[in-house]
Structure formats: structure tokens, C-alpha cells
Design a protein around this motif. Sequence first.
Motif, mmCIF file in Angstrom:
data_model
loop_
_atom_site.group_PDB
_atom_site.id
_atom_site.type_symbol
_atom_site.label_atom_id
_atom_site.label_comp_id
_atom_site.label_asym_id
_atom_site.label_seq_id
_atom_site.Cartn_x
_atom_site.Cartn_y
_atom_site.Cartn_z
ATOM 1 N N ALA A 16 0.832 -1.208 0.000
ATOM 2 C CA ALA A 16 0.000 0.000 0.000
ATOM 3 C C ALA A 16 0.868 1.260 0.000
ATOM 4 C CB ALA A 16 -0.926 -0.005 1.209
ATOM 5 N N LEU A 17 1.944 1.223 0.756
ATOM 6 C CA LEU A 17 2.858 2.371 0.795
ATOM 7 C C LEU A 17 3.586 2.534 -0.543
ATOM 8 C CD1 LEU A 17 4.276 1.821 4.394
ATOM 9 C CD2 LEU A 17 2.751 3.673 3.659
ATOM 10 N N ASP A 18 3.954 1.418 -1.171
ATOM 11 C CA ASP A 18 4.602 1.487 -2.477
ATOM 12 C C ASP A 18 3.644 2.045 -3.532
ATOM 13 O OD1 ASP A 18 7.128 0.616 -1.774
ATOM 14 O OD2 ASP A 18 6.641 -1.504 -2.047
ATOM 15 N N VAL A 19 2.395 1.640 -3.440
ATOM 16 C CA VAL A 19 1.389 2.167 -4.376
ATOM 17 C C VAL A 19 1.256 3.678 -4.193
ATOM 18 C CG1 VAL A 19 -1.083 2.231 -4.921
ATOM 19 C CG2 VAL A 19 0.086 0.031 -4.655
ATOM 20 N N ARG A 20 1.267 4.107 -2.917
ATOM 21 C CA ARG A 20 1.152 5.548 -2.666
ATOM 22 C C ARG A 20 2.357 6.297 -3.231
ATOM 23 N NH1 ARG A 20 -1.699 9.633 -3.263
ATOM 24 N NH2 ARG A 20 -1.240 11.408 -1.894
ATOM 25 N N LEU A 21 3.535 5.704 -3.099
ATOM 26 C CA LEU A 21 4.725 6.338 -3.664
ATOM 27 C C LEU A 21 4.633 6.418 -5.189
ATOM 28 C CD1 LEU A 21 7.548 4.740 -1.459
ATOM 29 C CD2 LEU A 21 6.821 7.137 -1.474
ATOM 30 N N ILE A 160 4.339 17.458 -2.615
ATOM 31 C CA ILE A 160 4.416 16.046 -3.002
ATOM 32 C C ILE A 160 5.673 15.395 -2.431
ATOM 33 C CG2 ILE A 160 4.719 14.480 -4.963
ATOM 34 C CD1 ILE A 160 2.995 16.475 -6.596
ATOM 35 N N ASP A 161 6.795 16.091 -2.538
ATOM 36 C CA ASP A 161 8.065 15.532 -2.057
ATOM 37 C C ASP A 161 8.057 15.338 -0.547
ATOM 38 O OD1 ASP A 161 8.895 15.572 -4.667
ATOM 39 O OD2 ASP A 161 10.190 17.336 -4.455
ATOM 40 N N ALA A 162 7.384 16.245 0.152
ATOM 41 C CA ALA A 162 7.294 16.115 1.608
ATOM 42 C C ALA A 162 6.502 14.867 1.979
ATOM 43 C CB ALA A 162 6.643 17.362 2.206
ATOM 44 N N GLU A 163 5.385 14.652 1.272
ATOM 45 C CA GLU A 163 4.581 13.457 1.553
ATOM 46 C C GLU A 163 5.349 12.199 1.154
ATOM 47 O OE1 GLU A 163 0.272 11.347 0.518
ATOM 48 O OE2 GLU A 163 0.675 13.392 -0.200
ATOM 49 N N ALA A 164 6.044 12.255 0.018
ATOM 50 C CA ALA A 164 6.812 11.091 -0.428
ATOM 51 C C ALA A 164 7.900 10.730 0.580
ATOM 52 C CB ALA A 164 7.428 11.357 -1.799
ATOM 53 N N ALA A 165 8.541 11.756 1.148
ATOM 54 C CA ALA A 165 9.583 11.505 2.148
ATOM 55 C C ALA A 165 8.984 10.841 3.388
ATOM 56 C CB ALA A 165 10.263 12.817 2.526
ATOM 57 N N LYS A 169 9.782 6.967 4.700
ATOM 58 C CA LYS A 169 10.222 6.631 6.059
ATOM 59 C C LYS A 169 9.315 5.576 6.675
ATOM 60 C CE LYS A 169 12.457 11.044 7.144
ATOM 61 N NZ LYS A 169 12.434 12.257 8.005
ATOM 62 N N GLU A 170 8.012 5.748 6.485
ATOM 63 C CA GLU A 170 7.056 4.772 7.020
ATOM 64 C C GLU A 170 7.280 3.407 6.376
ATOM 65 O OE1 GLU A 170 2.210 4.145 7.586
ATOM 66 O OE2 GLU A 170 2.991 5.961 6.615
ATOM 67 N N ARG A 171 7.558 3.404 5.079
ATOM 68 C CA ARG A 171 7.804 2.139 4.387
ATOM 69 C C ARG A 171 9.037 1.448 4.943
ATOM 70 N NH1 ARG A 171 10.685 -1.165 0.800
ATOM 71 N NH2 ARG A 171 9.406 -2.064 -0.863
ATOM 72 N N GLU A 172 10.076 2.221 5.233
ATOM 73 C CA GLU A 172 11.305 1.645 5.782
ATOM 74 C C GLU A 172 11.023 0.947 7.105
ATOM 75 O OE1 GLU A 172 13.978 4.892 6.072
ATOM 76 O OE2 GLU A 172 14.412 4.988 3.912
#
Length: 247
Positions: A16-21, A160-165, A169-172
Motif C-alpha cells: 500500500a505504501l509502495d502504491v502511494r509512492l 508532493i516531495d514532503a509526503e513522499a519523504a 520513512k514509514e515504508r522503511e
Amino acid sequence: MNAAPADQIRLLDVQALDVRLQQLAHKRRSLPEHAEIEALGKDLTQLRDLLVAAQTEESDCAREQTKAEQDVDQVRQRAARDQQRLDSGAVTSPKDLSSLQHEIASLAKRQGDLEEVVLEVMERRESAQARVAELTERVSSVQAKTDDATARRDAAFQEIDAEAASVTKEREVVAGSVPADLLKLYDRLRTQGGGIGAAKLYARTCQGCRQELAITELSEIRAAAPDTVVRCENCARILVRTSESGL
């Protein structure tokens, strides 16, 4: 491959996190400001080319006007000298007087012709100056629009970059709780499967390829141990079983 059911479910969180990225990356690439800036850039390039041409024309006219005015001044000075000689009485020969008067008349006509040239050049120069002023204003207007679109694009990039960052981090953190071998398999399948490496088995349907599983395949999955990592026969993605799988 075996993995605890809880680890397999956490894999869905990673997915789900990868899809969001992926969505954020697509959003970044698809911002409407990109097309707007590109179109404005083309307009700006064209206008600047036209402005340079107009400025060149105005500069050429300025040089031409200067040359024509110099020609008029030279003829005027020569005519003034001839007139001064005529008025001084220094020329007494009838032939010389006639010749001098003829030259003065010719110079007057020449001066008139040259002054017409000056007026014609001045008109062309004024037209070129007006064109330069118009194009300068249009360039400034398009540049202002470009700056505004660029500022909006950069603001969107920042958001967008802030959310992606944050998502990265959450994905890690989540991926760090998934067994390494399971995560490695997932990453490989995700690369091969267009960004989807694991999918929920929901109501007997693989949510990765949206295909309902055959009865024989469902029977095999139903018989598999809870910690067995099962794969979809159709798309080869990891199938994660839950209470909603319809088994």
C-alpha cells in the motif's frame, strides 16, 4: 517459502505504501503546470525571436536614418556655400553664374529627395519602435505567467516531495519488520509486475490481476499451511490470505 501470516499481512502494508509512492511520482510527473510551462516556453521563445528581429530592424533603421540625415546635411552645407558664393558677387562670369545657379537648383532638388528618404526611414523606424514596445510588453506578460506557473509547480513539488519523504520513512519501518527473504521476493515480483508484488486474496479473487481463482487453485490454497507463501497462478504475485479470502 514460509512466512508467518502476520508478516504476510504486513507485506500488504508495504504494498500500500509502495502504491502511494507510485501515485505521488505519477502526480509529480502529471502536474498540469508542466504542460502550461512548456506551452508558455514555446510562446516565449517565439516572441523573443520576433523581438530580436524587431530590435534589429529598428537598429538598422536608426543607422539608415543617421546616414540619410548626414547626406541631407552635406547637401545643405554645399548648397549654403554655393549660395554664399552667389550672394557675395565673387562670381561674375555669366557662364559661371549660370553653372552655379544650376548647381544650387540641383542641390535643392537633391536635398528634397533626401529629406523624403529621411521621412520614409523615420516612419519605418517609428513602426519598428512600436513593434519593439509591443513585443517587449508581450514578452514580459508571458514571462510573468511562466514565473507564476513555475512557482505553482515548485509549490506542488514541495508538497508532493514532503509526503513522499514521509511515506518512504514509514515504508522503511514497516518493511524492516518483514522477513528479508519475503521482502526480497516481493520486491522482485513488484518490479516484474508493474509495481504490484503482493495482493490480497479477496472473495476468491486475486486483487493483483482481478482474476477469480479456479476451483483447483482455491483447493490448493485452502489446503496450504497458514505460513505457506502462496502465489497467484495467473499473475505470479504473492497472494495474502485474510478472513475475507472466501476460503
